[in-house]
Design a protein around this motif. Sequence first.
Motif, PDB file in Angstrom:
ATOM      1  N   ALA A   1       0.809  -1.220   0.000  1.00  0.00           N
ATOM      2  CA  ALA A   1       0.000   0.000   0.000  1.00  0.00           C
ATOM      3  C   ALA A   1       0.841   1.268   0.000  1.00  0.00           C
ATOM      4  CB  ALA A   1      -0.927   0.000   1.220  1.00  0.00           C
ATOM      5  N   GLY A   2       2.157   1.132   0.024  1.00  0.00           N
ATOM      6  CA  GLY A   2       3.021   2.308  -0.012  1.00  0.00           C
ATOM      7  C   GLY A   2       3.131   3.032   1.299  1.00  0.00           C
ATOM      8  N   LEU A   3       2.905   2.319   2.416  1.00  0.00           N
ATOM      9  CA  LEU A   3       2.989   2.923   3.739  1.00  0.00           C
ATOM     10  C   LEU A   3       4.363   2.664   4.335  1.00  0.00           C
ATOM     11  CD1 LEU A   3      -0.485   1.752   5.121  1.00  0.00           C
ATOM     12  CD2 LEU A   3       0.085   4.013   4.195  1.00  0.00           C
ATOM     13  N   SER A   4       5.054   3.705   4.724  1.00  0.00           N
ATOM     14  CA  SER A   4       6.364   3.552   5.356  1.00  0.00           C
ATOM     15  C   SER A   4       6.200   3.483   6.869  1.00  0.00           C
ATOM     16  CB  SER A   4       7.270   4.723   4.984  1.00  0.00           C
ATOM     17  OG  SER A   4       6.753   5.933   5.531  1.00  0.00           O
ATOM     18  N   SER A   5       7.282   3.160   7.542  1.00  0.00           N
ATOM     19  CA  SER A   5       7.236   3.074   9.005  1.00  0.00           C
ATOM     20  C   SER A   5       6.865   4.404   9.631  1.00  0.00           C
ATOM     21  CB  SER A   5       8.599   2.607   9.539  1.00  0.00           C
ATOM     22  OG  SER A   5       8.914   1.324   9.067  1.00  0.00           O
ATOM     23  N   SER A   6       7.279   5.490   9.005  1.00  0.00           N
ATOM     24  CA  SER A   6       6.969   6.816   9.555  1.00  0.00           C
ATOM     25  C   SER A   6       5.495   7.173   9.395  1.00  0.00           C
ATOM     26  CB  SER A   6       7.830   7.878   8.860  1.00  0.00           C
ATOM     27  OG  SER A   6       7.595   7.879   7.458  1.00  0.00           O
ATOM     28  N   ASP A   7       4.786   6.444   8.512  1.00  0.00           N
ATOM     29  CA  ASP A   7       3.369   6.735   8.297  1.00  0.00           C
ATOM     30  C   ASP A   7       2.475   6.131   9.375  1.00  0.00           C
ATOM     31  OD1 ASP A   7       3.935   8.062   5.917  1.00  0.00           O
ATOM     32  OD2 ASP A   7       3.835   6.220   4.738  1.00  0.00           O
ATOM     33  N   ILE A   8       2.997   5.175  10.139  1.00  0.00           N
ATOM     34  CA  ILE A   8       2.159   4.416  11.062  1.00  0.00           C
ATOM     35  C   ILE A   8       2.806   4.403  12.436  1.00  0.00           C
ATOM     36  CG2 ILE A   8       1.116   2.161  11.521  1.00  0.00           C
ATOM     37  CD1 ILE A   8       1.332   1.579   8.538  1.00  0.00           C
ATOM     38  N   ASN A   9       2.062   4.830  13.446  1.00  0.00           N
ATOM     39  CA  ASN A   9       2.603   4.762  14.801  1.00  0.00           C
ATOM     40  C   ASN A   9       2.464   3.340  15.336  1.00  0.00           C
ATOM     41  OD1 ASN A   9       0.037   4.406  16.386  1.00  0.00           O
ATOM     42  ND2 ASN A   9      -0.422   6.422  15.466  1.00  0.00           N
ATOM     43  N   PRO A  10       3.282   2.967  16.318  1.00  0.00           N
ATOM     44  CA  PRO A  10       3.273   1.584  16.819  1.00  0.00           C
ATOM     45  C   PRO A  10       1.907   1.139  17.323  1.00  0.00           C
ATOM     46  CG  PRO A  10       5.226   2.748  17.584  1.00  0.00           C
ATOM     47  CD  PRO A  10       4.352   3.762  16.930  1.00  0.00           C
ATOM     48  N   GLY A  11       1.176   2.038  17.957  1.00  0.00           N
ATOM     49  CA  GLY A  11      -0.144   1.664  18.473  1.00  0.00           C
ATOM     50  C   GLY A  11      -1.098   1.280  17.364  1.00  0.00           C
ATOM     51  N   LEU A  12      -1.070   2.032  16.265  1.00  0.00           N
ATOM     52  CA  LEU A  12      -1.934   1.735  15.129  1.00  0.00           C
ATOM     53  C   LEU A  12      -1.591   0.375  14.537  1.00  0.00           C
ATOM     54  CD1 LEU A  12      -4.149   3.083  13.282  1.00  0.00           C
ATOM     55  CD2 LEU A  12      -2.267   3.731  11.776  1.00  0.00           C
ATOM     56  N   TYR A  13      -0.304   0.095  14.430  1.00  0.00           N
ATOM     57  CA  TYR A  13       0.118  -1.186  13.867  1.00  0.00           C
ATOM     58  C   TYR A  13      -0.270  -2.338  14.796  1.00  0.00           C
ATOM     59  CZ  TYR A  13       2.944  -4.812  11.764  1.00  0.00           C
ATOM     60  OH  TYR A  13       3.355  -5.982  11.171  1.00  0.00           O
ATOM     61  N   ASN A  14      -0.089  -2.164  16.097  1.00  0.00           N
ATOM     62  CA  ASN A  14      -0.451  -3.217  17.043  1.00  0.00           C
ATOM     63  C   ASN A  14      -1.944  -3.510  17.004  1.00  0.00           C
ATOM     64  OD1 ASN A  14       2.193  -3.484  17.887  1.00  0.00           O
ATOM     65  ND2 ASN A  14       1.971  -2.041  19.588  1.00  0.00           N
ATOM     66  N   ASP A  15      -2.745  -2.459  16.833  1.00  0.00           N
ATOM     67  CA  ASP A  15      -4.197  -2.667  16.715  1.00  0.00           C
ATOM     68  C   ASP A  15      -4.515  -3.490  15.460  1.00  0.00           C
ATOM     69  OD1 ASP A  15      -4.622  -1.256  19.016  1.00  0.00           O
ATOM     70  OD2 ASP A  15      -5.133   0.630  18.009  1.00  0.00           O
ATOM     71  N   ALA A  16      -3.789  -3.224  14.371  1.00  0.00           N
ATOM     72  CA  ALA A  16      -4.000  -3.999  13.151  1.00  0.00           C
ATOM     73  C   ALA A  16      -3.599  -5.457  13.360  1.00  0.00           C
ATOM     74  CB  ALA A  16      -3.197  -3.382  12.003  1.00  0.00           C
ATOM     75  N   GLU A  17      -2.532  -5.682  14.109  1.00  0.00           N
ATOM     76  CA  GLU A  17      -2.132  -7.052  14.442  1.00  0.00           C
ATOM     77  C   GLU A  17      -3.258  -7.763  15.193  1.00  0.00           C
ATOM     78  OE1 GLU A  17       0.306  -8.936  13.697  1.00  0.00           O
ATOM     79  OE2 GLU A  17       2.136  -7.789  13.315  1.00  0.00           O
ATOM     80  N   ASN A  18      -3.904  -7.060  16.103  1.00  0.00           N
ATOM     81  CA  ASN A  18      -5.009  -7.659  16.859  1.00  0.00           C
ATOM     82  C   ASN A  18      -6.194  -7.986  15.954  1.00  0.00           C
ATOM     83  OD1 ASN A  18      -3.598  -7.511  19.285  1.00  0.00           O
ATOM     84  ND2 ASN A  18      -4.336  -5.446  19.740  1.00  0.00           N
ATOM     85  N   ILE A  19      -6.474  -7.090  14.996  1.00  0.00           N
ATOM     86  CA  ILE A  19      -7.570  -7.352  14.052  1.00  0.00           C
ATOM     87  C   ILE A  19      -7.273  -8.623  13.259  1.00  0.00           C
ATOM     88  CG2 ILE A  19      -8.728  -6.506  11.972  1.00  0.00           C
ATOM     89  CD1 ILE A  19      -8.242  -3.643  13.026  1.00  0.00           C
ATOM     90  N   LEU A  20      -6.037  -8.725  12.774  1.00  0.00           N
ATOM     91  CA  LEU A  20      -5.674  -9.884  11.968  1.00  0.00           C
ATOM     92  C   LEU A  20      -5.653 -11.160  12.812  1.00  0.00           C
ATOM     93  CD1 LEU A  20      -4.943 -10.631   9.078  1.00  0.00           C
ATOM     94  CD2 LEU A  20      -2.528 -10.344   9.673  1.00  0.00           C
ATOM     95  N   ALA A  21      -5.181 -11.057  14.050  1.00  0.00           N
ATOM     96  CA  ALA A  21      -5.147 -12.231  14.927  1.00  0.00           C
ATOM     97  C   ALA A  21      -6.557 -12.730  15.213  1.00  0.00           C
ATOM     98  CB  ALA A  21      -4.426 -11.888  16.228  1.00  0.00           C
ATOM     99  N   THR A  22      -7.490 -11.806  15.423  1.00  0.00           N
ATOM    100  CA  THR A  22      -8.881 -12.195  15.648  1.00  0.00           C
ATOM    101  C   THR A  22      -9.452 -12.909  14.428  1.00  0.00           C
ATOM    102  OG1 THR A  22      -9.209 -10.320  17.152  1.00  0.00           O
ATOM    103  CG2 THR A  22     -11.189 -11.335  16.219  1.00  0.00           C
ATOM    104  N   ALA A  23      -9.141 -12.376  13.247  1.00  0.00           N
ATOM    105  CA  ALA A  23      -9.619 -13.010  12.012  1.00  0.00           C
ATOM    106  C   ALA A  23      -9.014 -14.392  11.840  1.00  0.00           C
ATOM    107  CB  ALA A  23      -9.278 -12.128  10.810  1.00  0.00           C
ATOM    108  N   PHE A  24      -7.714 -14.521  12.091  1.00  0.00           N
ATOM    109  CA  PHE A  24      -7.058 -15.822  11.953  1.00  0.00           C
ATOM    110  C   PHE A  24      -7.659 -16.843  12.914  1.00  0.00           C
ATOM    111  CE2 PHE A  24      -2.709 -14.436  10.006  1.00  0.00           C
ATOM    112  CZ  PHE A  24      -3.375 -14.093   8.839  1.00  0.00           C
ATOM    113  N   GLY A  25      -7.963 -16.399  14.133  1.00  0.00           N
ATOM    114  CA  GLY A  25      -8.594 -17.302  15.083  1.00  0.00           C
ATOM    115  C   GLY A  25      -9.942 -17.794  14.579  1.00  0.00           C
ATOM    116  N   ALA A  26     -10.727 -16.878  14.009  1.00  0.00           N
ATOM    117  CA  ALA A  26     -12.040 -17.256  13.466  1.00  0.00           C
ATOM    118  C   ALA A  26     -11.884 -18.184  12.263  1.00  0.00           C
ATOM    119  CB  ALA A  26     -12.810 -15.994  13.071  1.00  0.00           C
ATOM    120  N   TRP A  27     -10.890 -17.917  11.425  1.00  0.00           N
ATOM    121  CA  TRP A  27     -10.677 -18.771  10.252  1.00  0.00           C
ATOM    122  C   TRP A  27     -10.207 -20.166  10.672  1.00  0.00           C
ATOM    123  CZ3 TRP A  27      -7.576 -14.747   6.816  1.00  0.00           C
ATOM    124  CH2 TRP A  27      -8.431 -13.688   6.494  1.00  0.00           C
ATOM    125  N   GLU A  28      -9.433 -20.235  11.717  1.00  0.00           N
ATOM    126  CA  GLU A  28      -9.019 -21.549  12.220  1.00  0.00           C
ATOM    127  C   GLU A  28     -10.227 -22.387  12.630  1.00  0.00           C
ATOM    128  OE1 GLU A  28      -6.181 -21.201  15.371  1.00  0.00           O
ATOM    129  OE2 GLU A  28      -4.469 -21.270  14.006  1.00  0.00           O
TER     130      GLU A  28
END
Length: 596
Positions: free
Chosen positions: A483-510
């Motif tokens: 998507a063309g997003l660099s590390s400076s475009d995203i703060n750590p909290g925003l990225y961690n929240d995205a990790e949680n969204i993906l982890a929740t989805a992976f759990g449901a897909w499992e």
Amino acid sequence: MSESRDESARKTFRALVERADKKFARVRDLPPYGTAAAQGHLFPKAFKAYMRLWKFQQENRQSLVESGLNRWEIGEIASRIGQLYFSQYMRTSEARFLVEAYIFYEAILSRKYFEGSGPKAKDLGVRAKELRFYARFLLVALILNRTEMVKMLVEKFKAVIDDCEATFRETNFREWKIVLKEIVRFMKVDSAFTSDCPLRYCPSFDSHSASLPYVFRFHAKKVLKFRDAILTSYHRNEVKYAELTLDSHRMLQCLEWEPSASFYRKRSADSNENGGFVDHSAASGLIEMNLPDMSDPSLPPNPKKAILYRPSVTHLIAVIATVCEELPPESVILIYLSAPGKPSGQNTSQIESSGGSTKSSKSMISSETSHCSTSGSDVDGQKMSSCHNSCLWLGPKGSGGSNTLYPADIIPFTRRPLFLIIDSDNSQAFKVIHGAERGETAALFLSPLRPSFRNLSDAAQIENGSQFTYFLTAPLLAFRQMAGLSSSDINPGLYNDAENILATAFGAWEVMLCKSKDLDLVWAQVLSDPFIRRLILRFIFCRAVLFFFCSPECREDYLPLCLPDLPSSFSPESDGVLSTIVQIADHFGVASYFHT
């Protein structure tokens, strides 16, 4: 009398060094795959030889020093032991050997065995040993993800090279400069996107509590254990360090457990000038041959991995045959191949000048406004090429033979359960394997024929590792890069929240995978393995992201394939998958890039 004793000690020491070096050479020359019996026999013998050597030099230190023993010689012995540990890690994938190698190298560095002034500074042979020590330590630290140590070692390595150039003006240090350039380039690429989530399988990140009961209860009619993997990649100008390419490095990490914090516990080092390793590594096999049990008892062993650097096709086939022959019953082997297809109608020089693969060709890159950037005639030509040259190109020379791998070369090995991951601009040529098996139905992941990027300016990133491999090993980092997003475009909290969204989805897909009545037996029989299950989940995510990111009229070349098919409930347009993509795209503020 004293001189006679010193001379006797010196002769005995040299004899022990010679004996240990011979045993070391036998272990070093073993192939990093197969011949498990021979490896198990020679490795303890080499350590026993170094145990005797180390004890002798400790007990006779004064006599040896008086007869001319140098500190760098002690460092060389310790370095050989570190090499033994690392080579055993590469053969067995047991992380404890990797950590032991790191501990020995760190001790050499902290005690400065190869540093200092004096006659050694003007001895080219000794300085070469020092340079080799840094190069080997860098590889171990790199695989262990000790980023700060790698940075420090790079600075020291550069300083030693500069000093050697100033001291030995008549000597060319070009090869060492290349090694330095490789590690700098590798670290620049590898640290371009960072996250707290390791590439290795970490129970705290990758085990989803809500789905665990379903995973534990799931049991197919036939269950296969994932025990062995073969990893290789070849691309022109690919990022690498030593014989480890970036793509192979990512897959290597992806197929290992992330040890607990206690695994990495630091043990006190003796700073005594005599160089004794007193309790520095719990003897580390030197004083006692009992290696400390550093494994995490809650984690199963890592699958063994044979990592091949630019093998000829005949060598690759020989390795596959050896691993298949030694594969235990009811086991599956994973083969990962990342390489370009070889277009027809072009000679070798034309291929070299054009880059040879999607990794260095801007015409293969899609963007928001031009997902079909290749002209129609080029597409037709490539499809014709796929028909007439259904192969992977594993080397820089020649038009066939030892550098050309065809799907038919793999089919004989489907007599054993096989999970094949092909990452190439000609990956779909390997679809023919499905249905042509010789006993077991193979599982296949086939990459898109072209990568997808938001910005054409990201073309250089294609040279920095495969996008498909990146999705399989670090899906959110791959999403950000696409998507063309660099590390400076995203703060750590925003990225961690995205990790949680993906982890929740992976759990449901499992849960969905475990409860699905349409799941093909090929996938069902490997679903209980956490590494393969995680690859399946990441494939579902990758396919869905690319499906909605690409323009609908030209999705065919930009989507990966999975054979046999996964149930329709995991298609990109299914509610459970689509909602996750929308949610993550909204979270990063890039929803407008997707055709949802």
